[in-house]
Design a protein around this motif. Structure first.
Motif, PDB file in Angstrom:
ATOM      1  N   THR A 252       8.942   2.596  -8.233  1.00 45.90           N
ATOM      2  CA  THR A 252       7.764   1.935  -8.796  1.00 45.90           C
ATOM      3  C   THR A 252       8.021   0.432  -8.904  1.00 45.90           C
ATOM      4  N   ASN A 253       6.940  -0.316  -9.020  1.00 42.20           N
ATOM      5  CA  ASN A 253       7.079  -1.764  -9.179  1.00 42.20           C
ATOM      6  C   ASN A 253       7.756  -2.112 -10.503  1.00 42.20           C
ATOM      7  N   GLU A 254       7.567  -1.265 -11.524  1.00 39.79           N
ATOM      8  CA  GLU A 254       8.226  -1.501 -12.808  1.00 39.79           C
ATOM      9  C   GLU A 254       9.734  -1.308 -12.672  1.00 39.79           C
ATOM     10  N   GLN A 255      10.146  -0.280 -11.938  1.00 39.88           N
ATOM     11  CA  GLN A 255      11.575  -0.066 -11.698  1.00 39.88           C
ATOM     12  C   GLN A 255      12.161  -1.208 -10.874  1.00 39.88           C
ATOM     13  N   ALA A 256      11.363  -1.727  -9.954  1.00 39.93           N
ATOM     14  CA  ALA A 256      11.834  -2.847  -9.135  1.00 39.93           C
ATOM     15  C   ALA A 256      12.120  -4.075  -9.989  1.00 39.93           C
ATOM     16  N   LYS A 285       5.521  -2.760  -1.239  1.00 39.46           N
ATOM     17  CA  LYS A 285       4.637  -1.935  -0.417  1.00 39.46           C
ATOM     18  C   LYS A 285       3.448  -1.486  -1.262  1.00 39.46           C
ATOM     19  N   GLY A 286       2.544  -2.418  -1.566  1.00 42.07           N
ATOM     20  CA  GLY A 286       1.348  -2.079  -2.319  1.00 42.07           C
ATOM     21  C   GLY A 286       1.673  -1.646  -3.730  1.00 42.07           C
ATOM     22  N   GLU A 287       1.316  -0.408  -4.075  1.00 41.95           N
ATOM     23  CA  GLU A 287       1.525   0.109  -5.427  1.00 41.95           C
ATOM     24  C   GLU A 287       2.975   0.489  -5.686  1.00 41.95           C
ATOM     25  N   ASN A 288       3.801   0.512  -4.640  1.00 42.71           N
ATOM     26  CA  ASN A 288       5.213   0.865  -4.771  1.00 42.71           C
ATOM     27  C   ASN A 288       6.093  -0.234  -4.192  1.00 42.71           C
ATOM     28  N   THR A 289       7.382  -0.050  -4.335  1.00 40.74           N
ATOM     29  CA  THR A 289       8.373  -0.951  -3.745  1.00 40.74           C
ATOM     30  C   THR A 289       9.416  -0.105  -3.032  1.00 40.74           C
ATOM     31  N   TYR A 290       9.855  -0.580  -1.854  1.00 42.14           N
ATOM     32  CA  TYR A 290      10.921   0.122  -1.141  1.00 42.14           C
ATOM     33  C   TYR A 290      12.247  -0.558  -1.461  1.00 42.14           C
ATOM     34  N   LEU A 291      13.173   0.240  -1.966  1.00 39.68           N
ATOM     35  CA  LEU A 291      14.531  -0.224  -2.237  1.00 39.68           C
ATOM     36  C   LEU A 291      15.368   0.060  -0.993  1.00 39.68           C
ATOM     37  N   VAL A 292      15.902  -0.989  -0.378  1.00 35.49           N
ATOM     38  CA  VAL A 292      16.639  -0.858   0.884  1.00 35.49           C
ATOM     39  C   VAL A 292      18.115  -1.145   0.620  1.00 35.49           C
ATOM     40  N   MET A 293      18.970  -0.148   0.889  1.00 34.97           N
ATOM     41  CA  MET A 293      20.407  -0.294   0.652  1.00 34.97           C
ATOM     42  C   MET A 293      21.160  -0.120   1.973  1.00 34.97           C
TER      43      MET A 293
END
Length: 468
Positions: A252-256, A285-293
């Motif tokens: 989520t954007n909050e977690q980001a 990514k809009g309503e979400n966020t992609y965490l890339v590791m």
């Protein structure tokens, strides 16, 4: 002898004495009944037993494994015969599989295995090798080490595959030119790890992923195995040449926002015991966020997994657990210690106060001594209940009774709970570490201890109230 004077003595008859006893008993009975009724009419005070616990801010998410996967296709149609175990590392130009156009070879191998001569395909040394592995596992087996069965299974499968590959190669070579002309041997075009499945994620990158790609209900994985019929141009295996890969999680954007303060992340994969450290980037990514590791090791451990269970390890808070409803904030007066008198025997703390009568029109005030409810103390001050004073009170301090208006006192706020161990609501200060949902973790600093009882709803009681 002179007679005693009994003129002032009134003797009651037996009936009168009984009536008096009944009256007294009736009064006591009424008092008891009234007390019981009153106790039942009051809402019961519920307490909570304090326990040790912890809260963590870990983030659980589903990750997608993206690797540099190269698909290798067949130039002919036919039956697949694999020589290398799924997930093995191979060198460039190593034979991986054969495509049997006619099916004659794979049928001959099946028939040989099912015939009386089938056992002769493996030598006594081959069987002994497998049997030794089984005996070794059985001799060291314990209930605690049951998880090792998966490693054992992989080891046996690897040995059987190696032996089967040798047998299949022998059968193919013994078939001569006629057989060889109907086969297409396919070799590794580069060094790397071989895998036998396709799922459509082979060419995806963190930037091209979509939210739908994280929906596992629509995920389709096609496994490849010996005996499958393949058409020309179909993928027969995949090669992953290097250890550079990515895990991409949808958060989520909050977690980001929480992760923005971190420089590196620690996380576990599939609830494994080992923590992995990695740099990371955040891709909105809009309503979400992609965490890339990005990672450069461990790729082969998850070669057959596309979806991974990821737990990102953040702060963990240990302490005592209490419900949020038990916590209350008190506004206090900070009173210098030299303003207050303390009884040496009882330790009761008091202060002289000039108090005005609220119901009187007179401006005269009377001096009174106020017993203080002290919540905490430090080197210089007592922190006392604000309810100890009225707004019009004037404190008389020191030997000269210096007047200090109560409203001029410095104030502070204290967070605490009502301790209920002794049946009295005793306010006790706490230090909040972390709140989450309906509970709070507080510091185990000695003010409150594990297994203490506290009032569940602090708004139901007041200082020093009798609870039961």
């Amino acid at each position: 002898m002179k007679k005693s004077n009994n003129k002032n003595v009134i003797r009651l008859s037996r009936t009168a004495r009984l009536n008096s006893a009944f009256i007294i008993f009736g009064i006591i009975l009424l008092y008891v009944v009234a007390s019981v009724i009153k106790s039942f009419s009051k809402d019961p005070i519920t307490t909570y037993k304090v326990t040790s616990s912890n809260i963590n801010n870990n983030i659980s998410a589903t990750g997608i494994a993206l690797r540099n996967e190269n698909e290798v296709t067949s130039g002919k149609s036919g039956y697949l015969i694999y020589f290398v175990r799924d997930g093995d590392k191979v060198k460039k130009n190593s034979p991986i599989c054969t495509v049997d156009e006619t099916g004659n070879v794979i049928n001959a191998i099946k028939q040989a295995g099912e015939s009386d001569e089938g056992n002769a395909l493996f030598t006594h040394a081959d069987y002994a090798n497998i049997r030794n592995s089984i005996d070794s596992y059985k001799s060291t087996y314990t209930n605690e080490s049951f998880y090792n069965i998966y490693n054992f299974k992989s080891e046996i499968e690897s040995k059987v595959m190696d032996l089967s590959s040798q047998v299949m190669m022998q059968q193919i070579n013994s078939g001569g030119a006629a057989i060889s002309s109907t086969l297409q041997n396919i070799k590794a075009n580069e060094s790397g790890v071989v895998s036998y499945y396709t799922d459509g994620y082979e060419k995806k990158t963190p930037e091209t992923l979509s939210d739908e790609d994280f929906n596992q209900t629509n995920y389709k994985k096609t496994s490849l195995k010996t005996g499958d019929i393949m058409s020309a141009g179909s993928t027969v295996f995949k090669m992953t040449a290097d250890e550079n890969w990515h895990i991409v999680c949808q958060i989520t954007n909050e977690q980001a926002k929480t992760l923005q303060e971190e420089s590196k992340l620690r996380f576990t994969v599939n609830n494994g015991p080992n923590e992995i450290k990695s740099q990371f980037s955040l891709l909105p990514k809009g309503e979400n966020t992609y965490l890339v590791m990005p990672l450069n090791k461990y790729m082969v451990d998850y070669i057959n997994d596309r979806f991974l269970n990821i737990e990102i390890i953040l702060n963990k808070f240990d302490g005592l657990k209490v419900p949020n409803s038990a916590i209350i904030e008190k506004e206090t007066y900070k009173i210098p210690k030299n303003y207050i008198q303390e009884d040496e025997e009882s330790a009761v703390k008091t202060i002289k106060v000039k108090r005005f009568d609220e119901n009187s029109t007179s401006t005269d005030a009377s001096e009174t001594e106020v017993e203080l409810i002290v919540y905490k103390t430090d080197e210089d001050y007592y922190y006392v209940s604000k309810d100890s004073f009225k707004d019009t009170d004037i404190l008389l301090t020191g030997k000269g009774n210096k007047e200090v208006p109560s409203l001029s006192l410095e104030r502070d706020k204290i967070t605490g709970v009502y301790l209920a161990n002794a049946g009295i609501a005793s306010f006790t200060e706490i230090e909040v570490i972390k709140s989450q949902d309906e509970f709070t973790i507080i510091n185990d600093d000695g003010h409150l201890k594990e297994f203490d009882n506290v009032v569940l709803d602090a708004s139901d009681v007041y200082d020093n109230q009798t609870l039961f």
